[in-house]
Motif scaffolding. Structure first.
Motif, PDB file in Angstrom:
ATOM      1  N   ILE A 185       0.866  -1.177   0.000  1.00 60.33           N
ATOM      2  CA  ILE A 185       0.000   0.000   0.000  1.00 60.33           C
ATOM      3  C   ILE A 185       0.908   1.234   0.000  1.00 60.33           C
ATOM      4  O   ILE A 185       1.702   1.424   0.913  1.00 60.33           O
ATOM      5  CB  ILE A 185      -0.929   0.043   1.237  1.00 60.33           C
ATOM      6  CG1 ILE A 185      -1.852  -1.180   1.252  1.00 60.33           C
ATOM      7  CG2 ILE A 185      -1.741   1.330   1.259  1.00 60.33           C
ATOM      8  CD1 ILE A 185      -2.678  -1.321   2.528  1.00 60.33           C
ATOM      9  N   THR A 186       0.816   2.018  -1.061  1.00 64.76           N
ATOM     10  CA  THR A 186       1.559   3.282  -1.097  1.00 64.76           C
ATOM     11  C   THR A 186       0.592   4.369  -0.636  1.00 64.76           C
ATOM     12  O   THR A 186      -0.387   4.652  -1.309  1.00 64.76           O
ATOM     13  CB  THR A 186       2.094   3.573  -2.511  1.00 64.76           C
ATOM     14  OG1 THR A 186       1.072   3.329  -3.482  1.00 64.76           O
ATOM     15  CG2 THR A 186       3.281   2.696  -2.832  1.00 64.76           C
ATOM     16  N   LEU A 217      -5.995   2.350   8.095  1.00 65.38           N
ATOM     17  CA  LEU A 217      -5.611   1.347   7.091  1.00 65.38           C
ATOM     18  C   LEU A 217      -5.896  -0.064   7.589  1.00 65.38           C
ATOM     19  O   LEU A 217      -6.255  -0.951   6.804  1.00 65.38           O
ATOM     20  CB  LEU A 217      -4.127   1.501   6.737  1.00 65.38           C
ATOM     21  CG  LEU A 217      -3.778   2.726   5.899  1.00 65.38           C
ATOM     22  CD1 LEU A 217      -2.267   2.915   5.823  1.00 65.38           C
ATOM     23  CD2 LEU A 217      -4.358   2.605   4.493  1.00 65.38           C
ATOM     24  N   ASN A 218      -5.743  -0.273   8.887  1.00 64.83           N
ATOM     25  CA  ASN A 218      -6.066  -1.579   9.455  1.00 64.83           C
ATOM     26  C   ASN A 218      -7.578  -1.830   9.390  1.00 64.83           C
ATOM     27  O   ASN A 218      -8.020  -2.909   9.003  1.00 64.83           O
ATOM     28  CB  ASN A 218      -5.567  -1.664  10.898  1.00 64.83           C
ATOM     29  CG  ASN A 218      -5.899  -2.990  11.549  1.00 64.83           C
ATOM     30  OD1 ASN A 218      -6.853  -3.098  12.308  1.00 64.83           O
ATOM     31  ND2 ASN A 218      -5.131  -4.019  11.223  1.00 64.83           N
ATOM     32  N   ARG A 219      -8.348  -0.819   9.715  1.00 65.15           N
ATOM     33  CA  ARG A 219      -9.818  -0.947   9.690  1.00 65.15           C
ATOM     34  C   ARG A 219     -10.337  -1.175   8.270  1.00 65.15           C
ATOM     35  O   ARG A 219     -11.194  -2.021   8.035  1.00 65.15           O
ATOM     36  CB  ARG A 219     -10.462   0.347  10.219  1.00 65.15           C
ATOM     37  CG  ARG A 219     -10.488   0.483  11.724  1.00 65.15           C
ATOM     38  CD  ARG A 219     -10.974   1.872  12.054  1.00 65.15           C
ATOM     39  NE  ARG A 219     -11.294   2.060  13.462  1.00 65.15           N
ATOM     40  CZ  ARG A 219     -11.493   3.241  14.028  1.00 65.15           C
ATOM     41  NH1 ARG A 219     -11.379   4.349  13.306  1.00 65.15           N
ATOM     42  NH2 ARG A 219     -11.793   3.343  15.302  1.00 65.15           N
ATOM     43  N   ARG A 220      -9.822  -0.383   7.337  1.00 66.50           N
ATOM     44  CA  ARG A 220     -10.376  -0.375   5.979  1.00 66.50           C
ATOM     45  C   ARG A 220      -9.818  -1.479   5.085  1.00 66.50           C
ATOM     46  O   ARG A 220     -10.521  -1.995   4.220  1.00 66.50           O
ATOM     47  CB  ARG A 220     -10.086   0.982   5.308  1.00 66.50           C
ATOM     48  CG  ARG A 220     -10.790   2.157   5.967  1.00 66.50           C
ATOM     49  CD  ARG A 220     -10.280   3.480   5.411  1.00 66.50           C
ATOM     50  NE  ARG A 220     -10.922   4.606   6.065  1.00 66.50           N
ATOM     51  CZ  ARG A 220     -11.526   5.625   5.435  1.00 66.50           C
ATOM     52  NH1 ARG A 220     -11.544   5.641   4.121  1.00 66.50           N
ATOM     53  NH2 ARG A 220     -12.079   6.599   6.105  1.00 66.50           N
ATOM     54  N   TYR A 221      -8.516  -1.810   5.259  1.00 62.98           N
ATOM     55  CA  TYR A 221      -7.845  -2.712   4.316  1.00 62.98           C
ATOM     56  C   TYR A 221      -7.140  -3.885   4.993  1.00 62.98           C
ATOM     57  O   TYR A 221      -6.420  -4.625   4.327  1.00 62.98           O
ATOM     58  CB  TYR A 221      -6.834  -1.931   3.467  1.00 62.98           C
ATOM     59  CG  TYR A 221      -7.464  -0.788   2.719  1.00 62.98           C
ATOM     60  CD1 TYR A 221      -8.170  -1.004   1.532  1.00 62.98           C
ATOM     61  CD2 TYR A 221      -7.392   0.518   3.205  1.00 62.98           C
ATOM     62  CE1 TYR A 221      -8.766   0.043   0.849  1.00 62.98           C
ATOM     63  CE2 TYR A 221      -7.986   1.578   2.533  1.00 62.98           C
ATOM     64  CZ  TYR A 221      -8.683   1.335   1.364  1.00 62.98           C
ATOM     65  OH  TYR A 221      -9.278   2.378   0.690  1.00 62.98           O
ATOM     66  N   GLY A 222      -7.328  -4.040   6.296  1.00 59.96           N
ATOM     67  CA  GLY A 222      -6.671  -5.142   7.010  1.00 59.96           C
ATOM     68  C   GLY A 222      -5.164  -5.018   7.035  1.00 59.96           C
ATOM     69  O   GLY A 222      -4.450  -6.025   7.143  1.00 59.96           O
TER      70      GLY A 222
END
Length: 417
Positions: A72-73, A188-193
């Motif tokens: 993820i950039t 980013l953890n919530r939305r994309y794991g």
């Protein structure tokens, strides 16, 4: 480093010299063996291109994808409005939203050369933290997120402490940066794991904050990994050269000049740089790095070709090598040299050699150009320049001329039409 990794990614990080520190070696290694791990690195949009100083992070994301995981950039469209104070002596100049968007567009061109963006399991994502930061409600954010941060602890981080120890001002705006970066990891953890944040070792404090916040709010086990802050063997900051930053976009640093930067690597750095900036086998990197004399120069050509191929393509690397051999080995004028084109109007009354040296990029100012001439560092068609008052006219430029500063920097000067 005695840990023996099970995952390909951790093995590459350790073998090739990417790893400075990790919050939990074993836990991350286990996660990497169980399935696709989404991992991110954040890049603030402070210029229209990234430079060589960011290349170690880009290569980490490339290896992540090559070993089956999801890069993820994260573009700092939001955080760039604040400015990262880490290890800076002063506050960054604030950019307008339009400038930030313009910079992001330039930076995206770089990533596309190194990382594959698509919808597959390990296809990279390009995200912008303005997506969640721009719409934050200040009071809600303070209550929900800010309460998890101890000012005492924030003051103890080296990036902040070093600034305060030198009695240099740290604005409240900048002080908020580490909270916003920590919040990025949570989102980013919530939305994309996303399970992993990577960055340079100067980002350690910010990364640890994000892990702590995500554990507290989302009760998630996530990880941080840092790379060493690179300096060359002579102590210079990686990414800078005598004439400024070594940008990754071709329009800001010509492929030939980019190639030349790597060709000029000091002997002691060749093996290390081959491991970090190319995909050449580790054993071969060690072999090339151990060469000496004229052989180490060929190893530097291998390094320059491999790095330039990744960034600008094989054709650009081959053209740069051909130009370098023409210029250095045969004293000729290579086709691929940086070129200054002058119009007939510009040289109607003659143009001073000092002005030409500055405009060709071989000196930053007239004063520097005159000093170059005075110190016998400037040459015109391989003949030393001794007269700072020399004027060039149409007759002098009937054929393109080669202008040189020292042994390694050259430019072509030609007349248009």
């Amino acid at each position: 480093m005695t840990y023996h990794p099970k995952s390909d990614f951790m093995r590459v990080m350790i073998e090739r010299g990417f790893l400075a520190d990790c919050t939990d070696y074993q836990g991350l290694d286990e996660a990497l063996t169980k399935g696709v791990v989404p991992a991110y690195i954040g890049f603030d949009a402070t210029a229209k291109s990234l430079h060589v100083g960011s290349l170690i992070q880009i290569m980490m994301l490339r290896w992540l994808q090559k070993t089956g995981h999801k890069p993820i950039t994260l573009m700092g469209g939001g955080t760039t409005k604040v400015g990262d104070p880490s290890f800076r002596a002063d506050e960054r100049p604030l950019l307008t939203p339009a400038q930030i968007d313009d910079n992001i567009a330039g930076i995206k061109q770089v990533f596309a050369k190194y990382i594959r963006y698509d919808d597959s399991a390990d296809g990279a994502l390009m995200l912008n933290n303005a997506e969640w930061l721009d719409g934050l409600n200040y009071l809600d954010f303070l209550r929900d997120v800010g309460r998890h941060f101890s000012v005492n602890r924030m003051l103890s981080f080296e990036s902040v402490k070093s600034r305060l120890d030198r009695e240099q001002s740290l604005s409240f705006l900048e002080f908020n940066y580490m909270i916003l970066q920590a919040y990025d990891f949570l989102e980013l953890n919530r939305r994309y794991g996303c399970l992993l944040q990577m960055g340079g070792s100067d980002q350690w404090g910010n990364i640890v904050n994000g892990i702590d916040l995500t554990r507290r709010i989302a009760d998630q086990e996530i990880f941080g990994l840092t790379s060493p802050l690179l300096t060359t063997s002579d102590g210079k900051k990686m990414g800078k050269s005598a004439d400024g930053a070594v940008w990754l976009n071709a329009e800001m640093r010509a492929p030939y000049e980019f190639w030349q930067f790597w060709r000029n690597t000091t002997d002691a750095d060749v093996g290390r740089f081959l491991k970090l900036y190319t995909e050449i086998d580790v054993a071969e990197c060690d072999r090339l790095g151990a060469l000496s004399g004229s052989e180490i120069n060929e190893a530097k050509v291998t390094l320059a070709n491999a790095v330039t191929t990744l960034c600008h393509g094989a054709d650009a690397a081959a053209a740069a090598e051909a130009t370098a051999r023409e210029v250095f080995e045969r004293g000729g004028v290579g086709d691929d040299l940086p070129t200054l084109s002058l119009s007939a109007d510009e040289i109607a009354g003659g143009i001073s050699i000092v002005q030409v040296i500055v405009r060709s990029g071989l000196a930053k100012s007239g004063k520097e150009a005159k000093r170059l001439i005075a110190e016998n560092g400037a040459r015109l068609n391989d003949t030393p320049l001794t007269d700072a008052g020399l004027m060039l006219d149409a007759a002098a430029l009937a054929e393109p001329v080669k202008l040189s500063a020292g042994k390694k920097r050259h430019a072509l000067v030609r007349l248009d039409g």
